[in-house]
Scaffold this motif. Sequence first.
Motif, PDB file in Angstrom:
ATOM      1  N   ARG A  99      27.508  67.442  -3.298  1.00 22.14           N
ATOM      2  CA  ARG A  99      27.784  68.333  -3.083  1.00 22.14           C
ATOM      3  C   ARG A  99      29.416  68.696  -1.775  1.00 22.14           C
ATOM      4  O   ARG A  99      29.903  69.554  -2.021  1.00 22.14           O
ATOM      5  CB  ARG A  99      26.434  69.534  -2.809  1.00 22.14           C
ATOM      6  N   LYS A 106      30.790  67.214  -1.182  1.00 23.67           N
ATOM      7  CA  LYS A 106      32.235  66.240  -2.221  1.00 23.67           C
ATOM      8  C   LYS A 106      32.927  64.930  -1.004  1.00 23.67           C
ATOM      9  O   LYS A 106      34.225  64.640  -1.527  1.00 23.67           O
ATOM     10  CB  LYS A 106      33.839  67.251  -2.103  1.00 23.67           C
ATOM     11  N   ALA A 127      32.977  61.429  -4.079  1.00 21.24           N
ATOM     12  CA  ALA A 127      34.045  61.148  -4.915  1.00 21.24           C
ATOM     13  C   ALA A 127      34.653  59.863  -5.250  1.00 21.24           C
ATOM     14  O   ALA A 127      34.497  58.923  -4.494  1.00 21.24           O
ATOM     15  CB  ALA A 127      35.557  61.810  -4.822  1.00 21.24           C
ATOM     16  N   ASN A 138      31.069  69.892  -9.188  1.00 16.27           N
ATOM     17  CA  ASN A 138      32.622  69.843  -8.883  1.00 16.27           C
ATOM     18  C   ASN A 138      33.581  71.038 -10.125  1.00 16.27           C
ATOM     19  O   ASN A 138      34.568  70.456 -10.395  1.00 16.27           O
ATOM     20  CB  ASN A 138      33.210  68.469  -9.146  1.00 16.27           C
ATOM     21  N   ARG A 153      36.828  73.090 -10.373  1.00 14.93           N
ATOM     22  CA  ARG A 153      37.911  72.966 -10.453  1.00 14.93           C
ATOM     23  C   ARG A 153      38.910  74.743 -10.085  1.00 14.93           C
ATOM     24  O   ARG A 153      38.781  75.431 -11.017  1.00 14.93           O
ATOM     25  CB  ARG A 153      39.355  72.411 -11.119  1.00 14.93           C
TER      26      ARG A 153
END
Length: 77
Positions: free
Chosen positions: A40, A42, A45, A75, A77
């Motif tokens: 969560r 990030k 990645a 994720n 965007r």
Amino acid sequence: MTSQLSGGVHTRGSALHLASGFVGQAEAREACDLVVDMIRQKKMAGRALLLASPPGAGKTARALGISQVLGSKVNPR
Ligand SMILES: Nc1ncnc2c1ncn2[C@@H]1O[C@H](COP(=O)(O)OP(=O)(O)OP(=O)(O)O)[C@@H](O)[C@H]1O
């Protein structure tokens, strides 16, 4: 830290013995919560998660639990 897989913690800080359909394996459930938090935030990645244990010990169940907690918008965007 989220506690959706560990099911919350005892006053002494460890995961509940029974939560989210899982029994025992508190450290593994806490580790999965940590992974959920890192995803969560990030921080995972491009990385993979290796689950290692004897057959039938819950690797698939944990992977499904992680994906269920994260949902489909991991994720956006
Ligand atoms: N801690 C647990 N509490 C309750 N049920 C569990 C727990 N660990 C595993 N199970 C159950 O045991 C069964 C086997 O688990 P699972 O298929 O996730 O194991 P696995 O490690 O992926 O097995 P394999 O290595 O053979 O593919 C599943 O029904 C799962 O829900």
